[in-house]
Write a protein that holds these residues in place. Structure first.
Motif, mmCIF file in Angstrom:
data_model
loop_
_atom_site.group_PDB
_atom_site.id
_atom_site.type_symbol
_atom_site.label_atom_id
_atom_site.label_comp_id
_atom_site.label_asym_id
_atom_site.label_seq_id
_atom_site.Cartn_x
_atom_site.Cartn_y
_atom_site.Cartn_z
ATOM 1 N N ASN A 89 8.073 4.285 -0.250
ATOM 2 C CA ASN A 89 7.501 3.444 0.796
ATOM 3 C C ASN A 89 6.018 3.150 0.620
ATOM 4 N N PHE A 90 5.322 3.921 -0.216
ATOM 5 C CA PHE A 90 3.888 3.678 -0.390
ATOM 6 C C PHE A 90 3.652 2.416 -1.208
ATOM 7 N N ARG A 91 2.741 1.580 -0.726
ATOM 8 C CA ARG A 91 2.366 0.343 -1.435
ATOM 9 C C ARG A 91 0.857 0.144 -1.310
ATOM 10 N N LEU A 92 0.307 -0.516 -2.311
ATOM 11 C CA LEU A 92 -1.106 -0.882 -2.288
ATOM 12 C C LEU A 92 -1.204 -2.347 -2.674
ATOM 13 N N GLU A 93 -1.717 -3.157 -1.775
ATOM 14 C CA GLU A 93 -1.799 -4.603 -1.983
ATOM 15 C C GLU A 93 -3.260 -5.043 -1.898
ATOM 16 N N VAL A 94 -3.770 -5.632 -2.985
ATOM 17 C CA VAL A 94 -5.154 -6.109 -3.023
ATOM 18 C C VAL A 94 -5.227 -7.466 -2.323
ATOM 19 N N ILE A 95 -6.096 -7.547 -1.329
ATOM 20 C CA ILE A 95 -6.273 -8.785 -0.561
ATOM 21 C C ILE A 95 -7.444 -9.596 -1.096
ATOM 22 N N ARG A 96 -8.552 -8.931 -1.381
ATOM 23 C CA ARG A 96 -9.753 -9.631 -1.866
ATOM 24 C C ARG A 96 -10.471 -8.735 -2.866
ATOM 25 N N LEU A 97 -10.915 -9.332 -3.968
ATOM 26 C CA LEU A 97 -11.627 -8.574 -4.991
ATOM 27 C C LEU A 97 -12.654 -9.471 -5.662
ATOM 28 N N ASN A 98 -13.904 -9.032 -5.637
ATOM 29 C CA ASN A 98 -14.948 -9.718 -6.398
ATOM 30 C C ASN A 98 -15.882 -8.670 -6.993
ATOM 31 N N GLU A 99 -17.041 -9.097 -7.436
ATOM 32 C CA GLU A 99 -17.927 -8.190 -8.184
ATOM 33 C C GLU A 99 -18.421 -7.025 -7.340
ATOM 34 N N ASP A 100 -18.665 -7.258 -6.048
ATOM 35 C CA ASP A 100 -19.327 -6.243 -5.230
ATOM 36 C C ASP A 100 -18.449 -5.622 -4.155
ATOM 37 N N ASP A 101 -17.398 -6.275 -3.724
ATOM 38 C CA ASP A 101 -16.586 -5.694 -2.656
ATOM 39 C C ASP A 101 -15.111 -5.953 -2.889
ATOM 40 N N MET A 102 -14.308 -5.160 -2.209
ATOM 41 C CA MET A 102 -12.865 -5.169 -2.397
ATOM 42 C C MET A 102 -12.198 -4.836 -1.071
ATOM 43 N N GLU A 103 -11.147 -5.574 -0.754
ATOM 44 C CA GLU A 103 -10.341 -5.284 0.434
ATOM 45 C C GLU A 103 -8.889 -5.187 0.007
ATOM 46 N N PHE A 104 -8.229 -4.100 0.412
ATOM 47 C CA PHE A 104 -6.834 -3.898 0.040
ATOM 48 C C PHE A 104 -6.118 -3.168 1.155
ATOM 49 N N ASP A 105 -4.787 -3.274 1.152
ATOM 50 C CA ASP A 105 -3.945 -2.609 2.141
ATOM 51 C C ASP A 105 -3.307 -1.379 1.520
ATOM 52 N N MET A 106 -3.386 -0.259 2.222
ATOM 53 C CA MET A 106 -2.652 0.945 1.847
ATOM 54 C C MET A 106 -1.564 1.166 2.890
ATOM 55 N N ILE A 107 -0.311 1.050 2.453
ATOM 56 C CA ILE A 107 0.834 1.082 3.354
ATOM 57 C C ILE A 107 1.669 2.318 3.071
ATOM 58 N N GLY A 108 2.074 3.011 4.139
ATOM 59 C CA GLY A 108 2.909 4.186 3.988
ATOM 60 C C GLY A 108 2.127 5.438 3.674
ATOM 61 N N ILE A 109 0.899 5.538 4.182
ATOM 62 C CA ILE A 109 0.035 6.685 3.888
ATOM 63 C C ILE A 109 -0.499 7.232 5.202
ATOM 64 N N ASP A 110 -0.821 8.516 5.215
ATOM 65 C CA ASP A 110 -1.345 9.149 6.413
ATOM 66 C C ASP A 110 -2.853 8.924 6.529
ATOM 67 N N ALA A 111 -3.360 8.966 7.758
ATOM 68 C CA ALA A 111 -4.788 8.743 7.983
ATOM 69 C C ALA A 111 -5.637 9.792 7.286
ATOM 70 N N ALA A 112 -5.113 11.020 7.134
ATOM 71 C CA ALA A 112 -5.880 12.078 6.476
ATOM 72 C C ALA A 112 -6.167 11.730 5.023
ATOM 73 N N LEU A 113 -5.195 11.151 4.320
ATOM 74 C CA LEU A 113 -5.411 10.768 2.920
ATOM 75 C C LEU A 113 -6.375 9.591 2.813
ATOM 76 N N ALA A 114 -6.234 8.621 3.713
ATOM 77 C CA ALA A 114 -7.153 7.482 3.707
ATOM 78 C C ALA A 114 -8.581 7.946 3.964
ATOM 79 N N ASN A 115 -8.741 8.889 4.879
ATOM 80 C CA ASN A 115 -10.079 9.390 5.176
ATOM 81 C C ASN A 115 -10.620 10.240 4.032
ATOM 82 N N ALA A 116 -9.744 10.963 3.320
ATOM 83 C CA ALA A 116 -10.184 11.738 2.166
ATOM 84 C C ALA A 116 -10.752 10.827 1.086
ATOM 85 N N LEU A 117 -10.083 9.699 0.831
ATOM 86 C CA LEU A 117 -10.594 8.746 -0.156
ATOM 87 C C LEU A 117 -11.921 8.152 0.293
ATOM 88 N N ARG A 118 -12.051 7.870 1.578
ATOM 89 C CA ARG A 118 -13.311 7.323 2.091
ATOM 90 C C ARG A 118 -14.459 8.314 1.893
#
Length: 377
Positions: A69-98
């Motif tokens: 069920n885990f998926r990672l979908e890149v929405i926007r990517l350029n030289e300085d910033d990136m926006e992507f979706d992390m689907i099927g993951i717990d908030a603890a893991l997302a916060n660990a990466l942050r």
């Protein structure tokens, strides 16, 4: 007379609840945060494996389920910033990466400043602090950490020189970051305690005596080191004022000082979910569209002069709750957030591209997990 017993009704007797599934209202509470006009509800994550055991639902975390069920979908990517979706993951893991992105990914930053002359209005310590915050365009993976006992060399130190002067009679000038000159052969300032060399042709020992020039190394020969942005104002000099200094950059991490953080910011938010509970038509639809400041809603024509509101841009929702305030609007619109769907944004300072920062953060998290497994075993 025989006593008549009332038949027991189980959850499996309900026609709309398949076996092994939760009733719709419980499934929403488990997977969504409900955002009411007062406060969000059902914000907790239900991770206990037996939370729904009475209904025959296994709520345990299973690796196979996560893998499927885990998926990672890149929405926007350029030289300085990136926006992507992390689907099927717990908030603890997302916060660990942050947290890893902010505090544990190494970069190169100016740590030591040797000031030969500073007659500007900026104090020496303030000037050194401003220099340390200038992001450097250099891959930190090419360098080694420098401990207190290490001697500066071409593998752990980068040397910059800055010499700027405002002549008397001229107008004030700006000292910009592009005036930081990279010294690939190391420091040019001789150690004051060093005795004069016997051989006049030999080079005196300096604060960073490199064995070889950094620009001769293959990783830097075609990619010179310098500030990421050339227009950062370091100081302003008046007539007769001068700054002459040498700056030494070393490898470090953001948890030591913010100047080593490789991201301007790294943050995430749960995916907004805007649901219309019933059709909103006519003037009510136009009023709903006007209520939303970020234009989440739109109007579509359904024929015969009828118009109704639709949810056109749910990702833009900031949960300002304007759409559910007043006139019983909460009967028409409900706002939710998906608990396992995160919109993640990385803004790089320029040392490394944002996609490289994310992969390096995953490697660090993987290393932490391997250390835990090793300790447990």
């Amino acid at each position: 007379m025989e006593e008549q017993k009332t038949p027991k009704i189980s959850v499996w007797d309900l026609p709309d609840v398949p076996k092994g599934k939760l009733p719709p209202h419980l499934e929403i509470q488990r997977t969504r945060v409900l955002c009411t006009s007062d406060a969000p509800t059902h914000t907790e994550n239900i991770r206990y494996s037996g939370a729904y055991a009475s209904m025959g639902v296994d709520n345990s975390l299973q690796l196979e389920h996560f893998h499927d069920n885990f998926r990672l979908e890149v929405i926007r990517l350029n030289e300085d910033d990136m926006e992507f979706d992390m689907i099927g993951i717990d908030a603890a893991l997302a916060n660990a990466l942050r947290r890893i992105l902010i505090a544990e990914l190494p970069t190169m930053a100016i740590e030591k400043v040797l000031i030969a002359n500073n007659t500007s209005v900026i104090q020496d310590e303030v000037l050194a602090h401003r220099l340390g915050l200038i992001p450097l365009k250099v891959d930190p993976r090419m360098f080694e950490y420098m401990s207190e006992n290490d001697v500066p060399n071409e593998k752990n130190t980068i040397v910059f020189k800055l010499h700027s002067r405002c002549e008397r009679g001229s107008s004030r000038i700006k000292v910009l970051s592009n005036e930081l000159q990279w010294l690939p052969r190391g420091s040019e300032l001789a150690l004051s305690t060093e005795k004069p060399a016997v051989d006049p042709t030999s080079r005196p020992r300096t604060y960073t005596s490199f064995n070889c020039s950094q620009d001769s190394l293959p990783e830097f020969s075609n990619n010179p080191i310098g500030p990421k942005h050339a227009d950062i104002i370091i100081a302003k000099l008046g007539p007769g004022q001068e700054i002459e200094l040498e700056a030494h950059a070393v490898k470090g991490m953001g948890k030591t000082h913010a100047k080593w953080s490789p991201v301007a910011t790294a943050w995430y938010r749960m995916l907004p979910e805007v649901v219309l509970l019933q059709e909103v038509e006519g003037e009510k639809a136009e009023e709903l569209v006007k209520k939303c400041p970020v234009k989440v809603f739109d109007i579509e024509d359904i024929g015969k002069g009828r118009k109704r509101a639709t949810v056109a841009r749910p990702r833009s929702c900031t949960l300002c709750r304007e759409c559910i305030r007043g006139d019983d609007w909460d009967k028409y619109v409900t706002l939710r957030r998906v608990k396992d769907h995160f919109i993640f944004t990385i803004e790089s300072t320029g040392a490394l591209p944002p996609e490289v920062l994310f992969t390096e953060a995953v490697k660090i998290l993987e290393g932490k997990c391997e250390r835990v497994i090793t300790e447990l075993s």
